[in-house]
Design an enzyme around this catalytic site. Structure first.
Site, mmCIF file in Angstrom:
data_model
loop_
_atom_site.group_PDB
_atom_site.id
_atom_site.type_symbol
_atom_site.label_atom_id
_atom_site.label_comp_id
_atom_site.label_asym_id
_atom_site.label_seq_id
_atom_site.Cartn_x
_atom_site.Cartn_y
_atom_site.Cartn_z
ATOM 1 N N SER A 124 33.552 50.346 7.972
ATOM 2 C CA SER A 124 34.226 49.644 6.863
ATOM 3 C C SER A 124 33.658 48.260 6.602
ATOM 4 O O SER A 124 33.287 47.532 7.533
ATOM 5 C CB SER A 124 35.715 49.502 7.223
ATOM 6 O OG SER A 124 36.345 48.585 6.366
ATOM 7 N N GLU A 126 35.404 45.908 5.998
ATOM 8 C CA GLU A 126 36.342 44.999 6.659
ATOM 9 C C GLU A 126 35.704 44.394 7.924
ATOM 10 O O GLU A 126 36.132 43.337 8.392
ATOM 11 C CB GLU A 126 37.615 45.792 6.990
ATOM 12 C CG GLU A 126 38.803 45.012 7.474
ATOM 13 C CD GLU A 126 39.451 44.075 6.472
ATOM 14 O OE1 GLU A 126 39.235 44.214 5.250
ATOM 15 O OE2 GLU A 126 40.176 43.171 6.925
ATOM 16 N N TYR A 148 42.475 45.738 12.614
ATOM 17 C CA TYR A 148 41.804 46.904 12.032
ATOM 18 C C TYR A 148 40.290 46.677 11.986
ATOM 19 O O TYR A 148 39.500 47.527 12.404
ATOM 20 C CB TYR A 148 42.354 47.162 10.617
ATOM 21 C CG TYR A 148 41.540 48.164 9.819
ATOM 22 C CD1 TYR A 148 41.771 49.526 9.929
ATOM 23 C CD2 TYR A 148 40.543 47.730 8.931
ATOM 24 C CE1 TYR A 148 41.019 50.447 9.190
ATOM 25 C CE2 TYR A 148 39.793 48.637 8.198
ATOM 26 C CZ TYR A 148 40.035 49.996 8.325
ATOM 27 O OH TYR A 148 39.295 50.898 7.600
ATOM 28 N N ARG A 183 45.057 57.429 -3.649
ATOM 29 C CA ARG A 183 45.163 56.310 -2.718
ATOM 30 C C ARG A 183 46.603 56.179 -2.248
ATOM 31 O O ARG A 183 47.554 56.376 -3.018
ATOM 32 C CB ARG A 183 44.731 55.041 -3.472
ATOM 33 C CG ARG A 183 44.609 53.796 -2.655
ATOM 34 C CD ARG A 183 43.605 53.925 -1.574
ATOM 35 N NE ARG A 183 42.849 52.699 -1.359
ATOM 36 C CZ ARG A 183 42.327 52.360 -0.182
ATOM 37 N NH1 ARG A 183 42.495 53.137 0.879
ATOM 38 N NH2 ARG A 183 41.612 51.263 -0.065
HETATM 39 P P1 NAP Z 1 43.863 57.383 4.566
HETATM 40 O O1 NAP Z 1 44.166 57.955 3.234
HETATM 41 O O2 NAP Z 1 44.809 56.408 5.163
HETATM 42 O O3 NAP Z 1 43.677 58.622 5.584
HETATM 43 C C1 NAP Z 1 43.690 58.416 6.976
HETATM 44 C C2 NAP Z 1 43.745 59.768 7.656
HETATM 45 O O4 NAP Z 1 43.786 59.571 9.085
HETATM 46 C C3 NAP Z 1 44.999 60.611 7.320
HETATM 47 O O5 NAP Z 1 44.615 61.960 7.200
HETATM 48 C C4 NAP Z 1 45.871 60.418 8.549
HETATM 49 O O6 NAP Z 1 46.782 61.484 8.754
HETATM 50 C C5 NAP Z 1 44.804 60.409 9.632
HETATM 51 N N1 NAP Z 1 45.265 59.869 10.916
HETATM 52 C C6 NAP Z 1 45.938 58.717 11.132
HETATM 53 N N2 NAP Z 1 46.184 58.572 12.457
HETATM 54 C C7 NAP Z 1 45.676 59.659 13.077
HETATM 55 C C8 NAP Z 1 45.610 60.107 14.414
HETATM 56 N N3 NAP Z 1 46.158 59.404 15.430
HETATM 57 N N4 NAP Z 1 44.995 61.281 14.703
HETATM 58 C C9 NAP Z 1 44.468 62.023 13.706
HETATM 59 N N5 NAP Z 1 44.507 61.669 12.407
HETATM 60 C C10 NAP Z 1 45.099 60.492 12.101
HETATM 61 O O7 NAP Z 1 42.430 56.695 4.570
HETATM 62 P P2 NAP Z 1 41.196 56.870 3.544
HETATM 63 O O8 NAP Z 1 41.293 55.844 2.488
HETATM 64 O O9 NAP Z 1 41.058 58.290 3.207
HETATM 65 O O10 NAP Z 1 39.984 56.416 4.481
HETATM 66 C C11 NAP Z 1 39.275 57.358 5.279
HETATM 67 C C12 NAP Z 1 38.573 56.613 6.403
HETATM 68 O O11 NAP Z 1 37.656 55.664 5.856
HETATM 69 C C13 NAP Z 1 39.482 55.791 7.324
HETATM 70 O O12 NAP Z 1 38.933 55.839 8.615
HETATM 71 C C14 NAP Z 1 39.387 54.389 6.759
HETATM 72 O O13 NAP Z 1 39.682 53.441 7.761
HETATM 73 C C15 NAP Z 1 37.943 54.359 6.332
HETATM 74 N N6 NAP Z 1 37.599 53.464 5.225
HETATM 75 C C16 NAP Z 1 38.298 53.534 4.071
HETATM 76 C C17 NAP Z 1 37.933 52.723 3.011
HETATM 77 C C18 NAP Z 1 38.669 52.774 1.695
HETATM 78 O O14 NAP Z 1 38.526 51.844 0.898
HETATM 79 N N7 NAP Z 1 39.424 53.825 1.428
HETATM 80 C C19 NAP Z 1 36.838 51.842 3.141
HETATM 81 C C20 NAP Z 1 36.132 51.830 4.336
HETATM 82 C C21 NAP Z 1 36.510 52.654 5.387
HETATM 83 P P3 NAP Z 1 48.266 61.486 8.062
HETATM 84 O O15 NAP Z 1 48.064 62.099 6.705
HETATM 85 O O16 NAP Z 1 49.052 62.331 8.983
HETATM 86 O O17 NAP Z 1 48.712 60.056 7.990
HETATM 87 O O1 G4F Z 2 44.315 47.188 -0.791
HETATM 88 P P1 G4F Z 2 44.270 46.448 0.475
HETATM 89 O O2 G4F Z 2 45.402 46.638 1.410
HETATM 90 O O3 G4F Z 2 42.865 46.812 1.128
HETATM 91 P P2 G4F Z 2 41.951 46.099 2.223
HETATM 92 O O4 G4F Z 2 42.736 45.215 3.116
HETATM 93 O O5 G4F Z 2 40.791 45.499 1.523
HETATM 94 O O6 G4F Z 2 41.479 47.358 3.113
HETATM 95 C C1 G4F Z 2 41.003 48.543 2.495
HETATM 96 O O7 G4F Z 2 39.603 48.448 2.351
HETATM 97 C C2 G4F Z 2 38.862 48.391 3.580
HETATM 98 C C3 G4F Z 2 37.389 48.284 3.200
HETATM 99 O O8 G4F Z 2 37.067 46.932 2.982
HETATM 100 C C4 G4F Z 2 39.146 49.652 4.362
HETATM 101 F F1 G4F Z 2 38.401 49.670 5.494
HETATM 102 C C5 G4F Z 2 40.624 49.722 4.687
HETATM 103 O O9 G4F Z 2 40.890 50.951 5.382
HETATM 104 C C6 G4F Z 2 41.405 49.729 3.376
HETATM 105 O O10 G4F Z 2 41.103 50.932 2.706
HETATM 106 O O11 G4F Z 2 44.169 44.881 0.172
HETATM 107 C C7 G4F Z 2 43.188 44.346 -0.688
HETATM 108 C C8 G4F Z 2 43.466 42.878 -0.963
HETATM 109 C C9 G4F Z 2 43.712 42.030 0.291
HETATM 110 O O12 G4F Z 2 42.978 40.840 0.176
HETATM 111 C C10 G4F Z 2 45.192 41.725 0.237
HETATM 112 O O13 G4F Z 2 45.557 40.478 0.823
HETATM 113 O O14 G4F Z 2 44.653 42.778 -1.744
HETATM 114 C C11 G4F Z 2 45.413 41.695 -1.265
HETATM 115 N N1 G4F Z 2 46.812 41.885 -1.662
HETATM 116 C C12 G4F Z 2 47.507 41.053 -2.474
HETATM 117 N N2 G4F Z 2 48.776 41.496 -2.607
HETATM 118 C C13 G4F Z 2 47.623 42.873 -1.280
HETATM 119 C C14 G4F Z 2 48.854 42.644 -1.873
HETATM 120 N N3 G4F Z 2 47.393 43.958 -0.503
HETATM 121 C C15 G4F Z 2 48.406 44.837 -0.323
HETATM 122 N N4 G4F Z 2 48.172 45.956 0.402
HETATM 123 N N5 G4F Z 2 49.655 44.632 -0.890
HETATM 124 C C16 G4F Z 2 49.932 43.534 -1.657
HETATM 125 O O15 G4F Z 2 51.054 43.379 -2.152
#
Ligand code: NAP
Ligand code: G4F
Length: 333
Positions: A124, A126, A148, A183
């Site tokens: 990520s 992050e 995280y 999402r």
């Molecule tokens: P997500 O929608 O939150 O999906 C996370 C998945 O992990 C869900 O299927 C969840 O199952 C499963 N999980 C959670 N805890 C677990 C455990 N203990 N054992 C097995 N499975 C478990 O996340 P996503 O947005 O699809 O992201 C996919 C991956 O990419 C994650 O690793 C995330 O950290 C990473 N990532 C995401 C982004 C982004 O912007 N979306 C960016 C960079 C990296 P449940 O359905 O049961 O909760």
């Molecule tokens: O949507 P967010 O919660 O995503 P964040 O923290 O960037 O993380 C996501 O992207 C990562 C990749 O860079 C992934 F690895 C991670 O698993 C996840 O998918 O927050 C985005 C931004 C932050 O700066 C937060 O402070 O939005 C700001 N924010 C402002 N108001 C808020 C809110 N975030 C959330 N969730 N809720 C609010 O009300």
């Protein structure tokens, strides 16, 4: 012989798009889900007759090993994680166990069964946290700002380490934020699109948000899963930055979302300190040049279209709730 894939986190946003892509490509798709008291299959309901599901957990080493031995995958995509940054301060140990150590458990399971299995780790942006340079590329040092981010950095380096120690085809995709109508509602983009639709339909009047100045490089999840697959099709395992190369404020997302439904955001957004984070990631901006050059990967959906797609989807979904007599069988978004 058919390619056999195993996706952890198949019930999540990315897992559902990746499963669709791999099925289209003729893969046999196996997915892992964890046991929960309520069903978490909403995002993959339309795929359940084509995917074989297995109950396991990244916390449980033995179940992972048994599963790899039984399925005999050619490719493993590790998408499972405690993925919400905000929750990682409330549950730092759990986040470390699942998002960090979970990667090692899976790598170990693969090493024990068959080191020729190709492995993708969902790393990520992050991990860059308090960024040392902008834009961020593969060589930019990590400085994570949340439990995280720290857990992801550990998982990323373990992936590199297994590659270097055991000659495994293991790579980390350093993905910047990617969004979609699938999402989770706790992430800021979907929280906004859902709230805008509710406000437009008269189901709510305000949305409470935190830091509107944070900047993110946001793309469409459907585009990003293709990059995951491409990484595992290369001759050698390499880590890549995946993003759009554009950055926007949370406030920009808010403004476009409200514009889409003809409302003024200032009339409905309340800033609530509850949503500020103990340590913020102020700016993320990808340099995806290496992925473009070597994987021939480019993101397709521009930012405005992404925002509008999410708002339109939530408006359609919630309109059905508001007027249940109009409910029709709907294809998954
Ligand atoms: P997500 O929608 O939150 O999906 C996370 C998945 O992990 C869900 O299927 C969840 O199952 C499963 N999980 C959670 N805890 C677990 C455990 N203990 N054992 C097995 N499975 C478990 O996340 P996503 O947005 O699809 O992201 C996919 C991956 O990419 C994650 O690793 C995330 O950290 C990473 N990532 C995401 C982004 C982004 O912007 N979306 C960016 C960079 C990296 P449940 O359905 O049961 O909760
Ligand atoms: O949507 P967010 O919660 O995503 P964040 O923290 O960037 O993380 C996501 O992207 C990562 C990749 O860079 C992934 F690895 C991670 O698993 C996840 O998918 O927050 C985005 C931004 C932050 O700066 C937060 O402070 O939005 C700001 N924010 C402002 N108001 C808020 C809110 N975030 C959330 N969730 N809720 C609010 O009300």
């Amino acid at each position: 012989m058919a390619n056999i894939s195993l996706i952890t986190g198949i019930t999540g946003q990315d897992g559902s798009y990746l499963a669709e892509l791999l099925l289209e490509k003729g893969y046999q798709v196996h997915g892992c889900y964890r046991r929960t008291s309520t069903n978490s299959f909403q995002r993959i309901e339309h795929l359940l007759d084509q995917v074989e599901m297995h109950c396991t957990d990244l916390m449980d080493q033995a179940s992972l090993e048994r599963l790899i031995a039984k399925v005999k995958p050619t490719e493993v995509y590790n998408l499972a994680a405690q993925s919400f940054v905000g929750s990682s301060w409330d549950q730092p140990i759990l986040t470390g166990e699942v998002t960090g150590l979970g990667v090692t458990r899976l790598l170990e399971a693969i090493r024990m069964v068959d080191t020729s299995i190709r492995f993708y780790q969902a790393s990520s942006s992050e991990m860059y946290g308090k960024v040392h340079e902008t834009p961020q590329r593969e060589t930019t040092p990590f400085h994570p700002r949340s439990p995280y981010g720290v857990a992801k950095a550990y998982g990323h380096w373990m992936t590199v380490n297994y590659r270097e120690s055991y000659d495994m085809f293991a790579c980390g995709g350093i993905l910047f934020n990617h969004e979609s109508p699938r999402r989770g509602l706790e992430f800021v983009t979907r929280k906004i699109s859902d709230a805008v639709a509710r406000i437009k339909l008269g189901m709510a009047n305000e949305v409470r948000l935190g830091n509107l100045e944070a900047r993110r490089d946001w793309g469409f999840a459907g585009d990003y899963v293709e990059a995951m697959w491409l990484m595992l099709q290369q001759d050698a395992p390499v880590d890549y930055v995946i993003g759009t190369g554009e950055t926007y404020r949370v406030g920009d997302f808010v403004q476009i979302a409200f514009e889409r439904v003809g409302l003024n955001w200032e009339d409905h957004v309340v800033i609530d300190p509850k949503f500020y984070r103990p340590a913020e990631v102020d700016l993320l901006l990808a340099d995806p040049a290496k992925a473009q050059a070597e994987l021939n990967w480019t993101p397709k959906m521009p930012f405005r279209e992404l925002v509008e797609t999410m708002v339109d989807h939530d408006l359609a979904r919630l309109s059905l709730v508001a007027k249940p007599d109009l409910k029709v069988v709907r294809k998954s978004a």
